[in-house]
Enzyme design. Structure first.
Site, PDB file in Angstrom:
ATOM      1  CD  GLU A 137      -2.781  -3.511   3.064  1.00 56.60           C
ATOM      2  OE1 GLU A 137      -2.205  -3.042   2.065  1.00 56.60           O
ATOM      3  OE2 GLU A 137      -3.258  -2.803   3.961  1.00 56.60           O
ATOM      4  CB  CYS A 182      -2.296  -1.859  -1.209  1.00 54.73           C
ATOM      5  SG  CYS A 182      -3.349  -0.452  -1.524  1.00 54.73           S
ATOM      6  CB  CYS A 200      -6.435  -4.324   0.461  1.00 56.80           C
ATOM      7  SG  CYS A 200      -5.052  -3.647  -0.485  1.00 56.80           S
ATOM      8  CB  CYS A 233      -7.467   0.630   0.558  1.00 54.82           C
ATOM      9  SG  CYS A 233      -7.093  -0.539  -0.759  1.00 54.82           S
ATOM     10  CD  GLU A 291       3.259   5.540  -3.455  1.00 55.75           C
ATOM     11  OE1 GLU A 291       3.989   6.487  -3.798  1.00 55.75           O
ATOM     12  OE2 GLU A 291       2.497   5.579  -2.466  1.00 55.75           O
TER      13      GLU A 291
HETATM   14  N1  THU Z   1      -1.634   1.720   0.829  1.00 51.72           N
HETATM   15  C1  THU Z   1      -1.344   0.433   1.142  1.00 51.72           C
HETATM   16  O1  THU Z   1      -0.280  -0.086   0.807  1.00 51.72           O
HETATM   17  N2  THU Z   1      -2.277  -0.261   1.840  1.00 51.72           N
HETATM   18  C2  THU Z   1      -3.471   0.234   2.245  1.00 51.72           C
HETATM   19  O2  THU Z   1      -4.298  -0.516   2.751  1.00 51.72           O
HETATM   20  C3  THU Z   1      -3.744   1.654   2.094  1.00 51.72           C
HETATM   21  C4  THU Z   1      -2.868   2.381   1.151  1.00 51.72           C
HETATM   22  C5  THU Z   1      -0.639   2.480   0.081  1.00 51.72           C
HETATM   23  C6  THU Z   1      -1.050   2.844  -1.319  1.00 51.72           C
HETATM   24  C7  THU Z   1      -0.203   4.058  -1.566  1.00 51.72           C
HETATM   25  O3  THU Z   1       1.071   3.646  -2.012  1.00 51.72           O
HETATM   26  C8  THU Z   1      -0.045   4.701  -0.216  1.00 51.72           C
HETATM   27  O4  THU Z   1      -0.389   3.697   0.736  1.00 51.72           O
HETATM   28  C9  THU Z   1      -0.921   5.922   0.011  1.00 51.72           C
HETATM   29  O5  THU Z   1      -2.246   5.645  -0.274  1.00 51.72           O
END
Ligand code: THU
Length: 133
Positions: free
Chosen positions: A59, A57, A92, A89, A48
């Site tokens: 992935e 993310c 991804c 998400c 983040e």
């Molecule tokens: N996030 C992921 O790493 N992968 C996903 O497929 C869904 C969301 C992360 C993004 C963010 O840092 C946190 O989860 C909350 O959305």
């Protein structure tokens, strides 16, 4: 080349990767592990940023590593700490579709070991891919 998918090893790698997440804003720590055609497992975590929209993310971070390593994607495992395991998400899913067929399996587990199973095609029907260009 090995097309055997060692899901348990992938989940171990994803769980370890999750512990490395930089998720100080959402506190939602995610680990992902990619199974590659040659048997290699490549992991990633979410990263983040204070400028929230720059978050990447788990992935997609793993996929970036995979491209750098010159590997071929055949499976994705995700580990999250949520009541119900979460699917990847939309962004991804689209990035996965760049590198894998609709038949690829994606599995997600929470820390209690509950598991959800998907196919990439089920997650992203009618993906926009290179074939359209
Ligand atoms: N996030 C992921 O790493 N992968 C996903 O497929 C869904 C969301 C992360 C993004 C963010 O840092 C946190 O989860 C909350 O959305």
């Amino acid at each position: 080349m090995s097309l055997v998918i060692d899901w348990e090893a992938m989940f171990v790698a994803a769980e370890a990767a999750r512990k490395r997440a930089h998720a100080r804003y959402s506190k939602f720590f995610v680990g992902a592990a990619l199974g590659c055609e040659d048997g290699t497992i490549i992991a990633g975590c979410n990263v983040e940023n204070a400028s929230y929209g720059l978050t990447v993310c788990a992935e997609r971070n793993a996929i970036a590593r995979m491209v750098y390593e010159g590997k071929k994607l055949i499976a994705v495992a995700i580990v999250v700490d949520s009541q119900k395991p979460t699917p990847p998400c939309g962004m991804c899913r689209q990035v996965m579709a760049e590198f894998a067929p609709a038949s690829m399996e994606v599995r997600s587990r929470n820390l209690e070991g509950s598991e959800e199973r998907y196919t990439l095609g089920g997650l992203l029907p009618h993906a926009f891919t290179a074939e359209f260009l």
